[in-house]
Design an enzyme around this catalytic site. Sequence first.
Site, PDB file in Angstrom:
ATOM      1  N   GLU A  86      19.857  35.751  23.677  1.00 52.20           N
ATOM      2  CA  GLU A  86      21.122  35.832  22.873  1.00 52.20           C
ATOM      3  C   GLU A  86      21.921  34.313  22.895  1.00 52.20           C
ATOM      4  O   GLU A  86      22.641  34.095  21.741  1.00 52.20           O
ATOM      5  CB  GLU A  86      21.991  37.077  23.418  1.00 52.20           C
ATOM      6  CG  GLU A  86      21.393  38.260  23.353  1.00 52.20           C
ATOM      7  CD  GLU A  86      21.442  38.865  21.761  1.00 52.20           C
ATOM      8  OE1 GLU A  86      21.975  38.296  21.031  1.00 52.20           O
ATOM      9  OE2 GLU A  86      20.247  39.339  21.531  1.00 52.20           O
ATOM     10  N   SER A 468      35.711 102.145  39.622  1.00 49.86           N
ATOM     11  CA  SER A 468      36.301 102.432  41.116  1.00 49.86           C
ATOM     12  C   SER A 468      36.762 101.273  41.631  1.00 49.86           C
ATOM     13  O   SER A 468      37.261 101.690  42.761  1.00 49.86           O
ATOM     14  CB  SER A 468      35.181 103.275  42.090  1.00 49.86           C
ATOM     15  OG  SER A 468      34.825 104.506  41.287  1.00 49.86           O
TER      16      SER A 468
END
Length: 833
Positions: A86, A468
């Site tokens: 680059e 229950s």
Amino acid sequence: MILLKRTLQFFIICTFLGLITLVSLYYYVKSDIPSVQVLKDVQLQTPMQVFSKDGLLINQFGEKRRIPVTIDKIPQPLINAILATEDNRFYDHIGIDPIGILRSALVLISTGEKKQGASTITMQLARNFFLTREKAYIRKVKEIFIALHIENLLSKDEILALYLNKIELGNRAFGIGAAAQVYYGKDLNELNLAQMAMIAGLPKAPSALNPIRNPIRAKARRNVVLGRMLDENYISRAEYNEATNAPITAKFHGAEIELYAPYISEMVRAEMVARYGYERAYNTGFKVFTSVESDVQAAAQTALVNNLHAYDMRHGYRGPQQQLWNFATQTALSHSEILEKLKPVKEIGPLLAAAVLEVGEQSATVLLKNGEQASLDWDNLKWARKYITRYRQGFPPKTAGDILNPGEQILLRKNDDGSYLLSQLPEASSALVSLDPNDGRIKAIVGGYSFEQSQYNRAVQAKRQVGSNIKPFIYSAALNNGYTLASILNDAPINQWDKSLGVAWRPKNSPAVYNGPIRIRRALAQSKNVISVRLLRGVGLQRTADHLLKFGFQNSDINRSESLALGSASITPLELARGMSAFANGGHLITPYFINEIQDSAGNVLFKTEPLLACDPVIPQLTIKQFELTPELANSQEPIATHCAPRIISKQNAFLIADAMHSAVWGGGSWAHKTGWSGTGWRAQALERRDLSGKTGTTNDSVDTWFSGFNRDIMTSVWVGFDNPGNPLGRSTYNNNMDKNQISGAESGAKTAQPAWVEFMRVALAGKPEAPIEPPEGLVSVRIDLATGLLSQKNDYTSRFEYFEKGTSPTKYVMQHVENVFEEDTKTEEELF
């Protein structure tokens, strides 16, 4: 001389005009040049990460994958690869490369085409952070000025680190740290030279050069990078040859999830978005540490999945998912053709897609989606009776041909020993919540079989009738209103005419067994429905409902009818676990929480939960003399402890209910074998711990099934049912692969929900000492007669020690009043009939 003079004048004028142009351009783009502060404080868009309490990654949220790294953590060969490709003069130029700019200008003049070129790393950084990708002259001018500005403010290493953490590298990976994970599933320091060169080649065209989508082009680009490194003497010829000959090894790697807990991660995501907004929550690198323990959470997920498959297997095999070819009329497909057909099949949870190749007498050969060929033996097939309805299954199969045919696409699960078990996607749903009752910390939470299948979190969103499981709260109200665990009520059918409906209401026990006069302790342990109704009547409907609201339930969920005593209230598993925790922690209403701590991207703590503890405020021991206070002021001092959860019932009430629920697990005590009864939660005895209390719950037609149980340190509730509340769980019949005691008959809380609770608690309690709930002050223990609840002088199976709040224990012995002990209750029964 005149020519020289004119040339000098022309040069001066051009220089002046150039300076004017340069200054004009500067002021034109000045507003786009970032300030020093912006550059110093630039924020990388980093995803939010969610962790378990012990630091395992659960999930991460964010559109961009990014793992920021400092320059000293980046391998030098990777830096060399980036620079060679680059910007090889990066450490020498001032942010722009005049030679490159001149070359780009010549190309533009000669071809008339605008081509991006001559961009240094600093210029790319300027564009990526502050500019668009539009190819325009003014953008290039801005790029140059911003690059110069950046070079003036930051060091070269700072610029390079920003670039390497910012750059887009495909597959939603931003920065080299994320790219290493996405393409190779590794940290940067684990990459080889070929892999580093591959990443270094991506900035030019992240999509077109992607090694996953375009491996051929990616390999060519990688070799270009390696060639540049060789030209710049970063690598030797031998290293170049080895790297260029290396195969492409890149493949997609998702986030390195270490703990599968999707339901709580979604709870965290929603909470963080509510707190900070979408953009900030997703992109600023929050680290959220949840309350769940990794081993406990994993055990919860496994227990829930295993239990749903056990229920599903009890009700029969529903057949293959699809027919890939007809074995009677078609030639079998080749393996490659089968794999192609299996490719789109979605595998949910532990389920694996496979095709049946051959079927023997009591075995079958299958081909899995991953290409593995395996054999199914008879032990892994024989469970598969034909599913008819949830109440009926076919006869037990005798051969593999009764179950499978070649060409069928089926689902398998892997056993612990590596073999495969014929399976199917469960139709029922489930949820599990486990809390620390002392502070409300959620230790584990699972909202369903699979988050991929359904994001509906049943643990916190599904309000279902609790059956229950409501009874401990009903009994708590009774103890608050004059009843004791030794109070005697008549366990006999109720038949009451309802004038408004024109029918009789006949609540029944399940099973429909009645014991006549019975103590409250035993009634709760054996989940006697009619006793619960009688207690509600004795306390009063409104008074009972008001008592239940203390436990954090919503007023709209507590119906005002006598069916409340049987569990018609609809409550989420989390709400139920929260309410039930009061019996484990001595009577306090804790506040459940699932986030321990929130950190920013730098590790600074932004939020830390300070839970309300199950404690009583400590009143300061002040004296009037010490502080020279009036008696009124001394008595008005605020408590020291400010983080105590509110007390909703007394310590004594909480202990008595917890102790009665202990009987639901362990029965009538040491004489249970003679008195002949056990509690509905007896399956929890498999854990071999005497510190457990619990309660089953089953609604009409077994639509909803529950089990909730606890000791002093952990409270866990499990629900099993169908997402459609009208669907019953049905019943199953025995087959030769199952335990008849566990399987036959109607589904219930004990059979359908409790096995998941037991499997989970086996892990959650492993290695932990017993933590029984100790009796508090204010209680007395006296020996009572089991038949009457009165004092007893005997020391045999007809008596036991019972706890009472001071002032409520019986004062008379059984021999003196045994004749009249049921007189009042008998009258009540006559009135009912």
